[in-house]
Design an enzyme around this catalytic site. Structure first.
Site, PDB file in Angstrom:
ATOM      1  N   MET A  90      53.179  40.828  23.227  1.00 22.22           N
ATOM      2  CA  MET A  90      54.088  41.564  24.102  1.00 22.22           C
ATOM      3  C   MET A  90      54.407  42.921  23.478  1.00 22.22           C
ATOM      4  SD  MET A  90      57.647  39.989  25.624  1.00 22.22           S
ATOM      5  CE  MET A  90      58.336  39.655  24.010  1.00 22.22           C
ATOM      6  N   GLU A 104      51.435  34.668  18.143  1.00 21.16           N
ATOM      7  CA  GLU A 104      51.895  33.529  17.351  1.00 21.16           C
ATOM      8  C   GLU A 104      53.416  33.413  17.404  1.00 21.16           C
ATOM      9  OE1 GLU A 104      48.424  35.317  14.882  1.00 21.16           O
ATOM     10  OE2 GLU A 104      49.814  35.946  16.457  1.00 21.16           O
ATOM     11  N   CYS A 132      52.219  37.750  10.764  1.00 22.60           N
ATOM     12  CA  CYS A 132      52.384  36.435  11.385  1.00 22.60           C
ATOM     13  C   CYS A 132      52.268  35.305  10.371  1.00 22.60           C
ATOM     14  CB  CYS A 132      51.369  36.254  12.507  1.00 22.60           C
ATOM     15  SG  CYS A 132      51.787  37.212  13.974  1.00 22.60           S
TER      16      CYS A 132
END
Length: 295
Positions: A90, A104, A132
């Site tokens: 996003m 993730e 991540c």
């Protein structure tokens, strides 16, 4: 988004495509598959578990909102309950890149906000970035979490992040997704404030003590919650607004339909989300009203 989901469904093998289409296009589909639904997909497909999860990644990636990179990434998290949760990346045009949510992070926060207490494995299109890997190292299941990539054997998070730095290094023994209730209350009778308070009470903020939550109200009347997910390395922390936006996105909502927002946070925390929450909402729609409460 709907068009991308349709395109992804058209790519699915004929052996399970009709059943998958029935699930994904149902009005009550919430971007998750129950353990029973997933077992049925396994039976119909005849695939190995890892291969099926990889095959389903285009469905997850179809939810992506990536107006800057146009690089659509999907992730699938399996909670310790056995349910599978979809997630996607996003981005926000006009906001600093630090407001971006990786696939993730989206899938994990999706599972968390729906009540999961841990993650068994995660399947993603591409090797997880360092950001991540560090984010996942905050999880309750960080020591056992498995990562599945296309055409590769699964590896543990610790193989991807050797000699890792995590909560224990800062004297914290409860990870992200641990069941908590901070017990904060307020006499404020605004519904959105009370909903944000619910999210605040499950937030993870052991380093700054800024327990915080966001609630977003859509034109449809639906309300989406986001709890703050803090990280031992600080920068990979996921703000409550982004967690709430991820929930809305995974339900197929458009950010243009956000009608109002509320942020509740600790008055004694060492940081504040107010300025960044205001700034990010501003680039989405400057007319979104934000209610704020500091407890």
């Amino acid at each position: 988004m709907r068009n991308r989901i349709e395109q992804a469904l058209q790519q699915m093998p004929a052996s399970f495509a009709p059943y998958l289409r029935e699930l994904v296009l149902a009005k009550d589909f919430d971007a998750t598959f129950s353990a029973e639904q997933y077992q049925q997909l396994l039976t119909l497909s005849g695939m190995e578990d890892s291969d099926l999860r990889v095959a389903l990644l285009p469905i997850a990636a179809a939810y992506s909102y990536a107006p800057i990179s146009e690089f659509y990434v999907g992730a699938i998290v399996r909670g310790i309950s056995g349910r599978l949760y979809l997630g996607a990346n996003m981005e926000f045009t006009g906001a600093q890149l630090g407001q971006t949510v990786h696939a993730e992070q989206c899938a994990i926060s999706h599972a968390w906000m729906k009540g999961e207490k841990g993650v068994a494995d995660i399947t993603i299109n591409f090797s997880p970035c360092g950001h991540c890997r560090q984010f996942m190292n905050e999880l309750t299941t960080a020591s056992s979490l498995k990562i599945q990539l296309p055409k590769r054997a699964a590896k543990t998070l610790q193989e991807y992040l050797p000699e890792s730095f995590g909560p224990a290094d800062l004297g914290i023994d409860s990870g992200l997704m641990s069941p908590v209730n901070h017990g904060k209350t307020s006499d404020d009778d605004e519904e959105l404030i009370q909903q944000a308070l619910r999210a605040m009470n499950i937030s993870h903020s052991p380093y700054t003590q800024n327990f915080s939550g966001v609630a977003l109200k859509m034109r449809s009347g639906a309300i989406y919650l986001g709890a703050y997910a803090e990280n031992a390395a600080f920068n990979p922390s996921l703000p409550p607004l982004q967690v709430a936006l991820a929930q809305a996105m995974m339900m197929g909502e458009s950010f243009e339909d956000i009608e109002a927002a509320a942020l509740v946070e600790s008055a004694t925390g060492k940081i504040s989300h107010l300025a960044d929450t205001q700034a990010t909402l501003e680039v989405i729609n400057p007319d979104i009203p934000l209610s704020y409460l500091s407890l």
